[in-house]
Enzyme design. Structure first.
Site, short mmCIF file in Angstrom:
data_model
loop_
_atom_site.label_atom_id
_atom_site.label_comp_id
_atom_site.label_asym_id
_atom_site.label_seq_id
_atom_site.Cartn_x
_atom_site.Cartn_y
_atom_site.Cartn_z
N GLN A 78 0.86 -1.23 -0.05
CA GLN A 78 -0.01 -0.07 -0.08
C GLN A 78 0.84 1.19 -0.06
OE1 GLN A 78 -3.46 -0.66 0.18
NE2 GLN A 78 -3.73 1.71 -0.14
N PHE A 79 1.48 1.51 -1.21
CA PHE A 79 2.36 2.67 -1.13
C PHE A 79 1.52 4.20 -0.94
CE2 PHE A 79 0.49 2.81 -5.33
CZ PHE A 79 0.53 4.07 -5.82
N THR A 80 0.47 3.88 -1.12
CA THR A 80 -0.51 5.21 -0.90
C THR A 80 -0.37 5.75 0.69
OG1 THR A 80 -2.60 4.13 -0.52
CG2 THR A 80 -1.96 4.85 -2.67
#
Length: 147
Positions: A78-80
């Site tokens: 989940q890079f966000t």
């Protein structure tokens, strides 16, 4: 690392309409890797997650870990979690690690967790649909840079 930890009675992840991973009782982890993350961040996160007492004992008190209950982990990249939202209305993701570093780090993270509990994972970089039944609800933010 930034990790959203959700205690779940069940969770699954789909890619292109196909279920690729599913767990029963355990933890759903949304995992973000930052450019300044190192082995000590990974070790800290693994130790904390395996021993975090957020499952209820016989008295109804949060006193058991995912290991204690024989639970599973569903890990989703989940890079966000590293979104920068101070300027404008479109988040910037320059605070996340580059994909090559993040993927290797994420895979090592999952492998270390899997030495102690069953771990299933999403597909790094894929467009995923995550379904969960949050138990409690219990949702915790773990940031390895904020110990």
């Amino acid at each position: 690392m930034k990790i959203i930890v959700q205690r779940v009675s069940g969770a699954s992840v789909q890619v292109a309409g196909q279920e690729i991973a599913k767990i029963g009782q355990g933890l759903l982890l949304l995992v973000g890797v930052g450019p300044d993350d190192h082995q000590e961040d990974l070790d800290y996160a693994v130790r904390k997650l395996l021993n975090m007492r957020i499952f209820s004992d016989e008295a109804g008190k949060m006193n058991l870990s995912v290991q204690d209950i024989g639970g599973e982990i569903l890990s989703v990249s989940q890079f966000t979690l590293f979104a920068e939202t101070k300027k404008g209305n479109r988040p910037a993701f320059t605070g996340a690690a580059n994909p090559e570093m993040a993927k290797a780090f994420y895979e090592d993270f999952n492998a270390q967790l899997a030495q102690k509990v069953p771990v299933k994972a999403g597909i790094f970089g894929a467009d995923m649909q995550v379904s969960l039944t949050n138990d409690g609800p219990v949702t915790i933010i773990l940031d390895t840079k904020n110990r």
